[in-house]
Motif scaffolding. Structure first.
Motif, short mmCIF file in Angstrom:
data_model
loop_
_atom_site.label_atom_id
_atom_site.label_comp_id
_atom_site.label_asym_id
_atom_site.label_seq_id
_atom_site.Cartn_x
_atom_site.Cartn_y
_atom_site.Cartn_z
N GLY A 121 -36.00 -9.68 -8.65
CA GLY A 121 -34.63 -10.02 -8.33
C GLY A 121 -33.92 -10.76 -9.42
N ARG A 122 -34.09 -10.34 -10.65
CA ARG A 122 -33.42 -11.00 -11.76
C ARG A 122 -32.96 -9.97 -12.79
N ASP A 131 -35.17 -8.56 2.66
CA ASP A 131 -35.14 -10.01 2.55
C ASP A 131 -36.21 -10.58 1.63
N ASP A 132 -37.41 -9.99 1.66
CA ASP A 132 -38.51 -10.58 0.91
C ASP A 132 -38.94 -9.74 -0.29
N GLU A 162 -25.49 -9.05 -4.61
CA GLU A 162 -24.94 -10.40 -4.74
C GLU A 162 -25.85 -11.28 -5.58
N THR A 163 -25.24 -12.11 -6.44
CA THR A 163 -26.01 -13.04 -7.25
C THR A 163 -26.46 -14.21 -6.39
N ASP A 164 -27.52 -14.83 -6.85
CA ASP A 164 -28.12 -15.92 -6.06
C ASP A 164 -27.47 -17.27 -6.36
N TYR A 174 -38.30 -9.98 -3.39
CA TYR A 174 -38.48 -10.60 -4.70
C TYR A 174 -39.41 -11.80 -4.64
N TYR A 207 -30.58 -12.44 -8.30
CA TYR A 207 -29.73 -11.78 -7.31
C TYR A 207 -30.51 -11.52 -6.03
N ARG A 208 -29.76 -11.16 -4.98
CA ARG A 208 -30.34 -10.90 -3.68
C ARG A 208 -30.27 -9.39 -3.38
N HIS A 209 -31.32 -8.89 -2.73
CA HIS A 209 -31.32 -7.48 -2.34
C HIS A 209 -30.37 -7.28 -1.16
N ARG A 268 -18.65 -14.45 -3.49
CA ARG A 268 -19.89 -14.61 -4.24
C ARG A 268 -19.95 -13.48 -5.27
#
Length: 958
Positions: A345-346, A337-338, A235-237, A340, A331-333, A257
């Motif tokens: 995460g880009r 959770d942490d 998912e994108t941020d 990036y 984006y999100r993993h 999303r």
């Protein structure tokens, strides 16, 4: 001789006694398995190798270098092929008058031996005790067990290789575990270091989980393996940023999303994901796939939709944009959770994104892939690798993955993605995957600190990289047999990465690096020299027995410009990486060829086709780095041995053909005869029936040699050099022999052993057995012992036997020497000390070409006449042959023997007319020779004899 009429039986007995019947000490049965060891014992007692080298000293050298096999296990049919081919090179060059001092070697260090030794230690329970010892003592114990293993199998293999009748300096072999060799390897490494080619870095390398060590390309094998292929949404941020990139209203997304869809066949690397790579020039589509809103390369949308099972009416392309517009999106993993925290995460750009497979968006884990790593460096990311050496996750991953092996993690990750709605599609597929060549287990890419040799850095000496130098050498200064080897080596050089030369094992040559108290790595040309001197005296076990100060006793940090300032030798710590064994074997051009004064570069390296990526390439690179010159002028490549169905032999499954077993059934000469018959450049099928066929072929050659020996006055001195008349059969066969010598020697020089084999067999089977020997039997058996034509034939047989023994000697060393002794006498020096004899054939009358063309027609006429006339023996007929130009008349004296009949009458008729059969059965037949020539008459003893045979019988009786 009495004129008394004799009883027929008494006459027959007298006539037989008067014949010159063949006799020889050369046996019909070879009994190779029993007799070859006797030859081997005799050669060793006589110091044959030294005799040969002394005889060639001062001759033009031929430098041939042995690629070392691993000292691990008995030799098998693959070794048979390799070692006999090498011996053919050695022996043909020696017989050709070249000085060729061939030194065999063994690769003693490395994983194959350590793997077996450790397994035995574990099985015996001894490893538990070793684990209680300190690290250096434990490593030493393993190394000593490995050393004993290598010594055991080096000795066994040497015995078996000698039993193959190979001619090599087995008293002075090279072993990669010997101190002098180890010091020489460090000299090569120091030269590479001084050229600026050695570095240490944190990089992803092929990692063997089973053996917990880095591997080089040459240590990989590729096998089919089933792995998961998954499509995953990240998912994108920032939905607004995605909308802006595609030029659409973010309100059109509704509650969805937008995501970025990646594809991977290694789900276990997803916890280490830091980036997604797109190609700036590709078109990407923002699509609805059912309920998903995601980004996929436009060209792959339909394929991805089909894979995901999305119907056409549930597929909608909302907009497209260039990849460059997506760069920078966050984006999100899916489950970390942490992940990036430090600028990961880009989306970034990369040329390696393709449209071949997947989605056009590349999942990137810089700690677990070469291209991923390079992108991570470019983006200045920390290189994150959460997988430990045993293939399990460390504590930086989510709790539900900690301690799991990567292979066990795959299904758990897939299920987690499915449960959380991020898994778009999953299917298992079969593909070729790299495996550790020793444990046969799949490898992974894992980022670790390792030592490397750079292939793209320019050397300080030439200003060119190893890749440039190697490609130049492959194109300009190296010959390849077969020619396709050039492209094979060139292709591997073009694509190869930097060479990872460090391993994390105990049995090998330590990379003599130290760590300072401040954490710096100490390795300079001067420290390498100092440690190398210690290794040269004591061997590399010294690394585990001495302190850093003792190892560096001859090093002066103050005079070393590369030493760190203020280094405290007493506080140094030893590091424990060992060298890739390929660097050790790849330094043999220096440790053996140059150090023993054989000359440099070598004329030839000869190995299997896998060595284009192994020993060939990994000798070429160090030599070019250290000297600027390729270590060899030519590379000869042979194929692999497989069973008759094309399947690879396997020692582990017990189906490998062991040389020791083959020797018992066939003997070395038959096995060597088989090797010489092969088109060795390609895959070679092996079956016991092939050795049976080789044995039958060998027996035909042996029987030919036996017949020749049985009709030569021995010991043959070669002093009878009278030149036969150009119109004699002796002149014809000597001319054929001279041509044979020329073509066989040329074939040997070109490494065309099959051609030489074929020429020799055909000469024995056709020119000799079917023609010449058959034609001269009558004169050998029935002429007066000292008749000129019999003596000429015997002299010719001596020269032919001597030549054949020499031409066969590289292939059949025992048999050739056996022939040589039978011919020259037991006191004669071994045939292997001499060189190919010259054959000065007399000028050949061109009537012979007409005679042999006529012979073909005559044999056919005689054969056809058997059915119509019904005679039993060709000597029952004569031939009338047209010879209008008188050409055949020049060789008329030889035609009866050549055509195998009793008479040949030449006429002046049509040269194209078929020979006419003359039925002689009503005419008297000689009771001694069975010929019906015109001189056969009743003799005083009551027998029918020709004039020639009557004279011979009388002479025998006096």
């Amino acid at each position: 001789m009495s004129d008394t009429v004799l009883d027929p039986k008494e006459r027959k007995k007298r006539y037989k006694k008067s014949l010159n019947l063949p006799k020889t000490s050369f046996p019909m049965r070879a009994n190779l398995a029993q007799n070859e060891p006797q030859s081997q014992k005799r050669w060793r007692k006589e110091g044959l190798l030294q005799q040969v080298l002394d005889a060639r000293r001062g001759d033009e050298p031929f430098i041939f270098h042995d690629g070392p096999p691993f000292a691990n296990g008995e030799i098998h049919v693959g070794h048979l092929l390799n070692k006999v081919l090498k011996d053919l090179v050695v022996r043909t060059r020696l017989l050709d008058g070249r000085y060729c001092h061939y030194i065999p070697g063994w690769d003693c260090h490395g994983l194959p031996i350590e793997h077996k030794v450790v397994a035995d230690l574990v099985e015996s329970g001894k490893m538990d005790k070793l684990d209680t010892l300190d690290a250096d003592t434990r490593r030493l114990a393993i190394r000593r067990a490995c050393h004993a293993w290598a010594e055991k199998y080096k000795k066994l293999q040497a015995e078996q290789m000698q039993r193959l009748l190979t001619l090599a300096d087995y008293d002075h072999p090279y072993l990669t575990m010997r101190p002098d060799y180890e010091e020489s390897v460090l000299e090569v490494f120091r030269a590479l270091f001084e050229q600026g080619l050695v570095y240490r870095d944190l990089k992803p390398v092929h990692w063997s989980i089973a053996n917990r060590t880095a591997l080089a390309e040459a240590e990989l094998e590729y096998f089919d393996r089933e792995d998961p292929s998954i499509y995953v949404d990240f998912e994108t941020d920032d939905a607004a940023a995605v909308a802006a990139a595609f030029g659409v209203d973010p309100a059109s997304f509704g509650d969805a999303r937008p995501a970025l869809m990646i594809w991977t066949t290694t789900p276990w690397t997803l916890p280490a994901n830091r980036l997604i790579v797109v190609h700036e020039d590709f078109d990407y589509a923002l699509v609805r796939l059912g309920e998903r809103l995601t980004v996929v390369a436009e060209e792959l949308v339909a394929r991805v939709a089909r894979a995901a099972g999305v119907a056409d009416d549930a597929l909608e392309v909302l907009a497209t944009a260039k990849g460059s517009a997506l760069v920078g999106l966050a984006y999100r993993h899916p489950f970390v959770d942490d992940a990036y925290a430090e600028s990961g995460g880009r989306v970034v750009a990369g040329e390696h994104a393709t449209l071949e497979d997947g989605t056009g968006l590349v999942h990137t884990a810089p700690g677990h892939g070469e291209e991923d790593y390079l992108v991570g460096l470019r983006e200045q990311l920390p290189i994150y690798s959460p997988v430990r050496g045993d293939g399990t996750y460390d504590d930086t991953v989510p709790e539900w993955l900690r301690g799991l092996s990567v292979w066990d993690a795959n299904p758990k990750i897939i299920e987690r993605l499915r449960a959380d709605g991020f898994l778009v599609h999953h299917v298992d597929f079969l593909h070729r995957y790299p495996h550790d060549w020793r444990s046969k287990t799949p490898v992974i890419f894992r980022c670790t600190e390792q030592w490397f040799i750079a292939v793209d850095r320019p050397t300080r000496r030439d200003g060119k990289s190893l890749r440039e130098l190697a490609l130049g050498a492959a194109e300009e200064s190296i010959d390849f047999v077969p020619g396709w080897g050039r492209n094979r080596l060139r292709g591997m050089l073009e694509s190869r990465p930097d060479w990872c030369i460090s391993r994390q094992r105990a049995w090998g040559l330590p990379i003599p690096a130290f760590r300072t108290a401040s954490g710096e790595v100490l390795l300079t040309a001067a420290t390498l020299r100092a440690v190398g001197e210690v290794f040269g005296r004591e061997g590399s076990d010294a690394w585990f027995q001495h302190s850093p100060a003792e190892l560096l006793a001859s090093w002066d940090p103050d005079s070393d410009p590369d030493a760190p300032s203020g280094v405290d030798i007493e506080r140094l710590e030893k590091m424990y990486d060992i060298f890739d064994v390929w660097l050790e074997s790849g330094s043999s051009w220096h440790a053996v060829v140059r150090q023993r004064g054989l000359g440099y570069p070598c004329d030839l390296y000869l190995e299997g086709s896998d060595q284009h990526r192994g020993w060939f390439q990994l000798s070429l690179l160090p030599a070019l780095g250290a000297t600027g010159q390729a270590p060899f002028r030519a590379l000869l490549t042979h194929g692999f041995t497989v069973d008759k169905d094309g399947k690879k032999f396997s020692k582990s499954s017990g189906d490998a053909l062991l040389v020791q077993d083959l020797l018992k059934d066939y003997g070395a000469d038959v096995m060597r005869w088989w090797v010489s018959s092969l088109v060795f450049e390609h895959e070679i099928k092996v079956d016991l029936s092939f050795f049976d066929a080789a044995g039958e072929s060998y027996r035909k050659v042996r029987n030919t040699l036996r017949f020749m020996l049985s009709n030569v006055d021995t010991p043959y001195t070669g002093e009878e050099t009278a030149t036969p008349a150009p119109t004699s059969l002796d002149a014809w066969i000597l001319a054929r022999a001279a041509e044979l010598r020329r073509r066989v020697v040329e074939s040997f020089r070109a490494y065309d052993f099959r051609q030489a084999h074929t020429l020799l067999f055909d000469f024995c089977n056709e020119d000799l057995s079917a023609v010449y020997l058959d034609a001269i039997k009558d004169r050998l058996y029935c002429d007066l012992p000292d008749s000129p034509r019999r003596r000429s034939a015997q002299a010719t047989l001596g020269r032919l036997t001597d030549l054949l023994a020499h031409l066969l000697a590289p292939i059949l060393p025992h048999t050739a020497d056996e022939v040589h002794q039978a011919l020259r006498g037991d006191e004669a020096a071994s045939i292997h000390v001499s060189t190919y004899p010259e054959i000065d054939a007399p000028p050949l009358d061109d009537a012979w070409s007409v005679a042999f063309a006529t012979r073909e027609r005559s044999l056919k006429a005689v054969e056809d006449a058997k059915a119509t006339i019904g005679f039993e023996n060709p000597a029952d007929v004569g031939l009338e042959i047209a010879d209008p130009d008188g050409v055949l008349a020049r060789v008329e004296a030889e035609l009866v023997d050549l055509f195998g009949v009793s008479r040949v009458h030449l006429t002046v008729g049509d040269a194209e007319a078929a020979p006419t059969i003359i039925d002689l059965r009503e005419e008297p037949r000689c009771e001694r020779s069975w010929r019906r020539d015109t001189t056969v008459a009743l003799r005083p003893d009551g027998g029918l004899l020709s004039d020639r045979d009557y004279e011979a019988v009388q002479a025998a009786a006096t």
